[in-house]
Write an enzyme that holds these catalytic residues in place. Structure first.
Site, PDB file in Angstrom:
ATOM      1  N   SER A 183       0.834  -1.212   0.000  1.00  0.00           N
ATOM      2  CA  SER A 183       0.000   0.000   0.000  1.00  0.00           C
ATOM      3  C   SER A 183       0.867   1.261   0.000  1.00  0.00           C
ATOM      4  O   SER A 183       1.948   1.280   0.599  1.00  0.00           O
ATOM      5  CB  SER A 183      -0.876  -0.015   1.256  1.00  0.00           C
ATOM      6  OG  SER A 183      -1.442   1.261   1.484  1.00  0.00           O
ATOM      7  N   TYR A 208      -2.792   5.791  -4.827  1.00  0.00           N
ATOM      8  CA  TYR A 208      -3.927   6.720  -4.879  1.00  0.00           C
ATOM      9  C   TYR A 208      -3.446   7.909  -5.685  1.00  0.00           C
ATOM     10  O   TYR A 208      -2.267   8.273  -5.583  1.00  0.00           O
ATOM     11  CB  TYR A 208      -4.288   7.223  -3.474  1.00  0.00           C
ATOM     12  CG  TYR A 208      -4.896   6.199  -2.560  1.00  0.00           C
ATOM     13  CD1 TYR A 208      -6.209   5.779  -2.736  1.00  0.00           C
ATOM     14  CD2 TYR A 208      -4.162   5.673  -1.499  1.00  0.00           C
ATOM     15  CE1 TYR A 208      -6.779   4.851  -1.872  1.00  0.00           C
ATOM     16  CE2 TYR A 208      -4.728   4.743  -0.634  1.00  0.00           C
ATOM     17  CZ  TYR A 208      -6.032   4.336  -0.840  1.00  0.00           C
ATOM     18  OH  TYR A 208      -6.590   3.428   0.013  1.00  0.00           O
ATOM     19  N   THR A 264      -6.222   2.433  -6.650  1.00  0.00           N
ATOM     20  CA  THR A 264      -7.460   2.369  -5.859  1.00  0.00           C
ATOM     21  C   THR A 264      -8.312   3.591  -6.176  1.00  0.00           C
ATOM     22  O   THR A 264      -7.836   4.718  -6.077  1.00  0.00           O
ATOM     23  CB  THR A 264      -7.142   2.313  -4.356  1.00  0.00           C
ATOM     24  OG1 THR A 264      -6.296   1.187  -4.121  1.00  0.00           O
ATOM     25  CG2 THR A 264      -8.413   2.163  -3.528  1.00  0.00           C
ATOM     26  N   LYS A 299      -8.718  -0.896  -8.697  1.00  0.00           N
ATOM     27  CA  LYS A 299      -9.366  -1.522  -7.527  1.00  0.00           C
ATOM     28  C   LYS A 299     -10.487  -0.630  -7.004  1.00  0.00           C
ATOM     29  O   LYS A 299     -10.280   0.568  -6.802  1.00  0.00           O
ATOM     30  CB  LYS A 299      -8.342  -1.755  -6.423  1.00  0.00           C
ATOM     31  CG  LYS A 299      -8.919  -2.288  -5.122  1.00  0.00           C
ATOM     32  CD  LYS A 299      -7.815  -2.774  -4.209  1.00  0.00           C
ATOM     33  CE  LYS A 299      -8.306  -3.127  -2.834  1.00  0.00           C
ATOM     34  NZ  LYS A 299      -8.567  -1.938  -1.989  1.00  0.00           N
ATOM     35  N   HIS A 312     -13.797  -1.725  -0.753  1.00  0.00           N
ATOM     36  CA  HIS A 312     -12.804  -1.332   0.243  1.00  0.00           C
ATOM     37  C   HIS A 312     -13.073  -2.045   1.584  1.00  0.00           C
ATOM     38  O   HIS A 312     -12.948  -1.448   2.656  1.00  0.00           O
ATOM     39  CB  HIS A 312     -12.805   0.189   0.417  1.00  0.00           C
ATOM     40  CG  HIS A 312     -11.440   0.774   0.624  1.00  0.00           C
ATOM     41  ND1 HIS A 312     -10.765   1.479  -0.340  1.00  0.00           N
ATOM     42  CD2 HIS A 312     -10.602   0.748   1.694  1.00  0.00           C
ATOM     43  CE1 HIS A 312      -9.590   1.866   0.136  1.00  0.00           C
ATOM     44  NE2 HIS A 312      -9.467   1.428   1.363  1.00  0.00           N
TER      45      HIS A 312
HETATM   46  C1  GLV Z   1      -6.939   2.624   3.645  1.00  0.00           C
HETATM   47  O1  GLV Z   1      -6.911   2.291   2.509  1.00  0.00           O
HETATM   48  C2  GLV Z   1      -7.945   2.270   4.576  1.00  0.00           C
HETATM   49  O2  GLV Z   1      -8.920   1.590   4.201  1.00  0.00           O
HETATM   50  O3  GLV Z   1      -7.807   2.655   5.727  1.00  0.00           O
END
Ligand code: GLV
Length: 379
Positions: free
Chosen positions: A107, A130, A156, A252, A276
Site C-alpha cells: 500500500s 492513490y 485504488t 481496484k 474497500h
Molecule cells: C486505507 O486504505 C484504509 O482503508 O484505511
C-alpha cells in the site's frame, strides 16, 4: 500451544496481540457497517453443491493471472498501516507471500517503504497507488516502484473522499502510535508488540516521510487523506497513469457493471471488485452481489479479481464460481500478521489452501481455473 486452524482463530489471537486502536482499524467498516456485514453474510449465504462419486484424486489449485503463476488463487491485497500490526509487517508479508507463491501488493499508506520491501524479497511485487492532488508525488512513487521492480500498479479508485470508521477517532488512532494515559494499560498488556513496534525503525508512513517533512506531521490517516488525495479524479486520469507506467495496471474498487465497462474501455489489465472491505460507502452492495454482473460486463476483456469478506477457502471457491479469477485478502492477512508475524501469514495462506482443496473436491471439481456456477445451488 493453542491450535490455530481458522482465520477466526488468527483474528482472536491478533486481538490479544495488538492494542485496540490498531486492531479495530483493520477489523471493522465505515459508519453503521451495513456493507461490511453484507460482504460476510452474502458470501456465507451462497450454498455449495455437494457432489459425490467423482474422481477428485488429481487437483489443480495453481493458476496464472496477469502472466504470473499463483500457487493458489489468493493474493495479499494492499492494507494501510501494516507495519503497525507487526514490526516490519510489510517486509514479512511480502516474504511470506513470495515463499508461498502468491502476489503481494504494498500500500502507498504502508509503514515500510517500497525500498524496504524491495530489499526483503527476490521477485517483483505490486504497488498500490492513490492519485494525489500533487501529481509530482505520484510520479515520484511510480519512479520508485519501477526502480523497485514492481510488476503492477494497483490504482485504488473508491476513496476520493474517506468514509468514517467511527472507532478510529474514538480509539485515538494516531500515526506514529503514541503512548497516552488512555492507552497505557492496553500497551502495557501487549509487551511483545510494544517492544518491537514502538522501538522499531519505522512507525510512520515509510513512503510519505520525505513529503511530510515541514508539514508539522500528521496525526491521523484521515487528515492525510483529506489533504493529499485528489477528489477530482476521473477516467481521463487513467490515461495519465498509462503514459507513465509501462507495466500492468489493476484498478481496484469496481462495484458496478457500468464502471467495469468504462474501466475496460480505458485499458486496464485487471480490476478488483471491491468496496474497500466495507470501509467506504456504507449501504453499498456486497462485493459478491456485484461480482456476476461485473464479470458479464467485462466479457473476458481483462482479469477480474475479488475482495471483501474472504475468510476461508470456501469463500474463495464461491467467488471463483461467480467468475472471479482470484481473490485478495486484506483483513485476514492483517490478523495473521498481527497474530504470528511471517509464520502467521504463511499459516493463513495454508489454512485457506487446505479449505479450498477440500471444498473443491467435495463439490466434485478439480481445477480452480475451471470452476463455474455449477458448483453453487441456484438461487
Ligand atoms: C486505507 O486504505 C484504509 O482503508 O484505511
Amino acid at each position: 500451544m493453542t491450535v490455530l486452524n481458522s482465520i477466526e482463530d488468527l483474528r482472536q489471537a491478533a486481538r490479544r496481540r495488538v492494542p485496540r486502536a490498531i486492531f479495530d482499524y483493520a477489523d471493522r467498516g465505515s459508519y453503521d457497517e451495513v456493507t461490511f456485514n453484507r460482504n460476510l453474510t452474502d458470501l456465507a449465504a451462497l450454498q455449495l453443491r455437494q457432489r459425490v462419486m467423482v474422481d477428485v484424486s488429481q487437483q489443480q489449485l495453481t493458476t496464472t493471472i496477469l502472466g504470473e503463476r499463483w500457487e493458489i488463487p489468493v493474493g495479499i491485497g494492499p492494507t494501510g498501516l501494516t507495519g503497525l500490526f507487526h514490526a516490519n509487517g510489510e517486509m514479512l508479508g511480502a516474504r511470506a507471500a513470495q515463499a508461498f507463491g502468491v502476489p503481494f501488493c504494498l500500500s502507498t499508506m504502508s509503514i515500510c517503504s517500497i525500498e524496504d520491501v524491495r530489499g526483503a524479497v527476490q521477485k517483483p511485487f505490486w504497488f498500490q497507488l492513490y492519485l494525489m492532488r500533487d501529481r509530482s508525488f505520484n510520479q515520484e512513487l511510480l519512479d520508485r516502484a519501477l526502480a523497485a521492480n514492481c510488476s503492477a500498479i494497483m490504482l485504488t479508485v473508491d476513496m476520493p473522499v474517506q468514509g468514517l470508521r467511527r472507532r478510529d477517532p474514538k480509539n485515538g488512532l494516531s500515526i506514529p502510535p503514541k503512548l497516552t494515559l488512555k492507552n497505557l494499560f492496553e500497551v502495557a498488556m501487549r509487551p511483545t508488540w510494544a517492544l518491537k513496534v514502538l522501538t522499531g525503525r519505522r512507525r510512520t508512513f515509510g513512503n510519505l516521510e520525505a513529503r511530510m517533512k515541514g508539514t508539522g506531521g500528521l496525526k491521523t490517516l484521515s487528515e492525510w487523506i483529506a489533504q493529499q488525495f485528489d477528489p477530482s479524479v476521473t477516467w481521463k486520469d487513467l490515461a495519465w497513469l498509462r503514459e507513465r507506467w509501462p507495466r500492468k495496471i489493476i484498478i481496484k474498487g469496481i462495484l458496478d457493471a457500468e464502471d467495469a465497462r468504462l474501466a475496460c474501455e480505458h485499458g486496464v489489465d485487471a480490476m478488483v471488485v471491491s468496496n474497500h472491505g466495507g470501509r467506504q460507502l456504507d449501504g453499498a452492495r456486497s462485493t459478491i452481489a456485484a461480482l456476476p454482473e461485473v464479470v458479464d460486463a467485462v466479457a473476458g476483456r481483462c482479469e477480474v479479481l475479488f475482495d471483501g469478506g474472504v475468510r476461508s477457502g470456501q469463500d474463495v471457491l464461491r467467488a471463483l464460481a461467480l467468475g472471479a479469477r482470484g481473490c485478495l485478502i486484506g483483513k485476514a492477512f492483517l490478523y495473521a500478521l498481527a497474530a504470528r508475524g511471517e509464520a502467521g501469514v504463511t499459516l493463513a495462506l495454508d489454512i485457506i489452501r487446505k479449505e479450498l482443496a477440500v471444498s473443491l473436491a467435495l463439490t466434485g471439481a478439480n481445477d480452480v481455473g475451471k470452476v463455474t456456477r455449477d458448483i453453487l445451488i441456484p438461487r
